[in-house]
Design a protein around this motif. Sequence first.
Motif, PDB file in Angstrom:
ATOM      1  N   UNK A 125       3.155   1.598 -14.477  1.00  0.00           N
ATOM      2  CA  UNK A 125       2.167   0.569 -14.144  1.00  0.00           C
ATOM      3  C   UNK A 125       0.759   1.112 -14.281  1.00  0.00           C
ATOM      4  N   UNK A 126      -0.186   0.189 -14.411  1.00  0.00           N
ATOM      5  CA  UNK A 126      -1.600   0.521 -14.441  1.00  0.00           C
ATOM      6  C   UNK A 126      -2.366  -0.718 -13.981  1.00  0.00           C
ATOM      7  N   UNK A 127      -3.678  -0.577 -13.822  1.00  0.00           N
ATOM      8  CA  UNK A 127      -4.521  -1.713 -13.454  1.00  0.00           C
ATOM      9  C   UNK A 127      -5.251  -2.232 -14.683  1.00  0.00           C
ATOM     10  N   UNK A 128      -5.302  -3.560 -14.803  1.00  0.00           N
ATOM     11  CA  UNK A 128      -6.076  -4.127 -15.903  1.00  0.00           C
ATOM     12  C   UNK A 128      -7.535  -4.294 -15.466  1.00  0.00           C
ATOM     13  N   UNK A 129      -8.330  -4.917 -16.300  1.00  0.00           N
ATOM     14  CA  UNK A 129      -9.767  -5.052 -16.025  1.00  0.00           C
ATOM     15  C   UNK A 129     -10.041  -5.859 -14.768  1.00  0.00           C
ATOM     16  N   UNK A 130      -9.078  -6.678 -14.357  1.00  0.00           N
ATOM     17  CA  UNK A 130      -9.245  -7.501 -13.156  1.00  0.00           C
ATOM     18  C   UNK A 130      -8.568  -6.891 -11.930  1.00  0.00           C
ATOM     19  N   UNK A 131      -8.195  -5.615 -12.030  1.00  0.00           N
ATOM     20  CA  UNK A 131      -7.544  -4.891 -10.939  1.00  0.00           C
ATOM     21  C   UNK A 131      -6.190  -5.496 -10.574  1.00  0.00           C
ATOM     22  N   UNK A 132      -5.506  -6.036 -11.560  1.00  0.00           N
ATOM     23  CA  UNK A 132      -4.144  -6.519 -11.385  1.00  0.00           C
ATOM     24  C   UNK A 132      -3.174  -5.449 -11.883  1.00  0.00           C
ATOM     25  N   UNK A 133      -2.043  -5.319 -11.177  1.00  0.00           N
ATOM     26  CA  UNK A 133      -1.037  -4.352 -11.597  1.00  0.00           C
ATOM     27  C   UNK A 133      -0.271  -4.912 -12.783  1.00  0.00           C
ATOM     28  N   UNK A 134      -0.239  -4.149 -13.878  1.00  0.00           N
ATOM     29  CA  UNK A 134       0.420  -4.593 -15.107  1.00  0.00           C
ATOM     30  C   UNK A 134       1.235  -3.429 -15.681  1.00  0.00           C
ATOM     31  N   UNK A 135       2.130  -3.709 -16.633  1.00  0.00           N
ATOM     32  CA  UNK A 135       2.894  -2.628 -17.267  1.00  0.00           C
ATOM     33  C   UNK A 135       1.985  -1.633 -17.980  1.00  0.00           C
ATOM     34  N   UNK A 136       2.367  -0.376 -17.924  1.00  0.00           N
ATOM     35  CA  UNK A 136       1.604   0.682 -18.581  1.00  0.00           C
ATOM     36  C   UNK A 136       1.912   0.728 -20.072  1.00  0.00           C
ATOM     37  N   UNK A 138       1.835   6.310  -6.568  1.00  0.00           N
ATOM     38  CA  UNK A 138       0.975   5.129  -6.684  1.00  0.00           C
ATOM     39  C   UNK A 138      -0.391   5.452  -7.282  1.00  0.00           C
ATOM     40  N   UNK A 139      -0.561   6.672  -7.783  1.00  0.00           N
ATOM     41  CA  UNK A 139      -1.886   7.112  -8.199  1.00  0.00           C
ATOM     42  C   UNK A 139      -2.572   6.188  -9.213  1.00  0.00           C
ATOM     43  N   UNK A 140      -1.917   5.717 -10.264  1.00  0.00           N
ATOM     44  CA  UNK A 140      -2.623   4.870 -11.238  1.00  0.00           C
ATOM     45  C   UNK A 140      -3.097   3.537 -10.667  1.00  0.00           C
ATOM     46  N   UNK A 141      -2.537   3.125  -9.532  1.00  0.00           N
ATOM     47  CA  UNK A 141      -2.879   1.818  -8.973  1.00  0.00           C
ATOM     48  C   UNK A 141      -3.353   1.927  -7.525  1.00  0.00           C
ATOM     49  N   UNK A 142      -3.749   3.136  -7.105  1.00  0.00           N
ATOM     50  CA  UNK A 142      -4.033   3.376  -5.690  1.00  0.00           C
ATOM     51  C   UNK A 142      -5.155   2.496  -5.150  1.00  0.00           C
ATOM     52  N   UNK A 143      -6.036   2.032  -6.031  1.00  0.00           N
ATOM     53  CA  UNK A 143      -7.164   1.206  -5.580  1.00  0.00           C
ATOM     54  C   UNK A 143      -6.718  -0.089  -4.916  1.00  0.00           C
ATOM     55  N   UNK A 144      -5.546  -0.585  -5.275  1.00  0.00           N
ATOM     56  CA  UNK A 144      -5.097  -1.868  -4.730  1.00  0.00           C
ATOM     57  C   UNK A 144      -3.933  -1.714  -3.748  1.00  0.00           C
ATOM     58  N   UNK A 145      -3.620  -0.481  -3.365  1.00  0.00           N
ATOM     59  CA  UNK A 145      -2.548  -0.226  -2.410  1.00  0.00           C
ATOM     60  C   UNK A 145      -3.180   0.025  -1.046  1.00  0.00           C
ATOM     61  N   UNK A 146      -2.869  -0.838  -0.063  1.00  0.00           N
ATOM     62  CA  UNK A 146      -3.490  -0.653   1.246  1.00  0.00           C
ATOM     63  C   UNK A 146      -2.562  -0.910   2.430  1.00  0.00           C
ATOM     64  N   UNK A 147      -1.306  -1.218   2.179  1.00  0.00           N
ATOM     65  CA  UNK A 147      -0.357  -1.377   3.280  1.00  0.00           C
ATOM     66  C   UNK A 147       1.058  -1.139   2.786  1.00  0.00           C
ATOM     67  N   UNK A 148       1.976  -0.891   3.718  1.00  0.00           N
ATOM     68  CA  UNK A 148       3.363  -0.595   3.346  1.00  0.00           C
ATOM     69  C   UNK A 148       4.002  -1.742   2.576  1.00  0.00           C
ATOM     70  N   UNK A 149       3.607  -2.981   2.878  1.00  0.00           N
ATOM     71  CA  UNK A 149       4.174  -4.126   2.185  1.00  0.00           C
ATOM     72  C   UNK A 149       3.878  -4.153   0.702  1.00  0.00           C
ATOM     73  N   UNK A 150       2.859  -3.384   0.274  1.00  0.00           N
ATOM     74  CA  UNK A 150       2.542  -3.335  -1.153  1.00  0.00           C
ATOM     75  C   UNK A 150       3.669  -2.728  -1.973  1.00  0.00           C
TER      76      UNK A 150
END
Length: 407
Positions: A318-329, A361-373
Amino acid sequence: MRPSLPLLLASSAAALPWGGPHHHQTPMRVELGPRPYYLVDNMDAGPLKDQLAACSEGPFHRSDFVFAHRGAPLQFPEHTREGYAAAARMGAGVIECDVTFTADKQLVCRHSMCDLHSTTDILTRPELAKKCTQGFTPADNQRGIPASANCCTADITLAEFESLCAKMDGVNLNATTLTEYLDGTPRFRTDLYATCGTLMTHKAYIAMVDDLGLKFTSEAKLPAVPMPFNGYTQEQFLSDIIADYKAAGIDASRVWPQSFQFEDIAYWIKTAPDFAEQALFLDPRVSTQEGYINATASLPGLAAQGLKIVAPGFWALTQLDANKKIVPSAYAVAARKAGLDIVTWSFDRSGWLNKGGDSFYQPIHEVINNDGDMYTVLDVLVKQVGIKGLFTDWAATVVYYANCFGL
């Protein structure tokens, strides 16, 4: 005295005769416990949370999408009978044995050839501790030298291995005494079920999983001794893993052999093509940026050599796109384009996620903020990346999702 097996497998059937003749049991009722519900409740509001919440009352069934990583090591000592039983009760369809060997060249289940000092009581057993490659050395905290030890399966015989008690994996590197050193369980795990875990041989693992009617995944661990080892070659080691399945009458369709070395996969493709159909290449190259780029480019070539399934850590998918959405790498897209199926690892291995998670979660850590993620990421892995299976340290977490979405 070893404790009796907990009532994780209690049913109307007689006790399972692990290690004896295979008696396929009626599938047990799946029980998930509170963790999936905690994770769903912890999610950000949205359609996915609503969908998962609507599945709360089940019914829940076993899922072959769920690979029990080392058993159930979030709460049970890894690669033990008790951990495998817990994973089965939680509905895992596939149970893992990482395979290494003893001094007398017998196959056993351990995550590493040299982890006995951190996963068993070997250092408390003077007659066995003296056989370790390196005994316990206390920390010199004034000089910044950590405590250390190194005990390997190749240091001891099969009989000696089977006499050990398993504990939760972990050591205290600041320890100045052996007691302190062995008290190293990570804070997000527990020692509640680590009184004396029962270690498993590869043959006993196969018998147990077969008795439960489940499927298998055996990883050929990289030996920590020079090969050949007293005449025992890497090829013989790989062949013995497959031979144990054949001797037990296990059909290849129930087995996912694994290795971090593509050479091992290539050997199975050549010598055991039926088992290699589901061989997992645990691509280690994705841990660095340069390796990730090279690995992505190499996927069509690996497929051309007969590889069917690639299995990197899920951070590579996974990675983040320009809109900070999680998408396939790019790796995930390339794997699917090359015609490769994808299995990945490992959920419930990262502790708390309220600060972005760890390396998984490193490539997407910006949008990870709780266990439910965790479920947000899993949803992308399933619906966008298209993974066929997921290793997890706590099967109930993924079984809940798998049942909710028909996996």
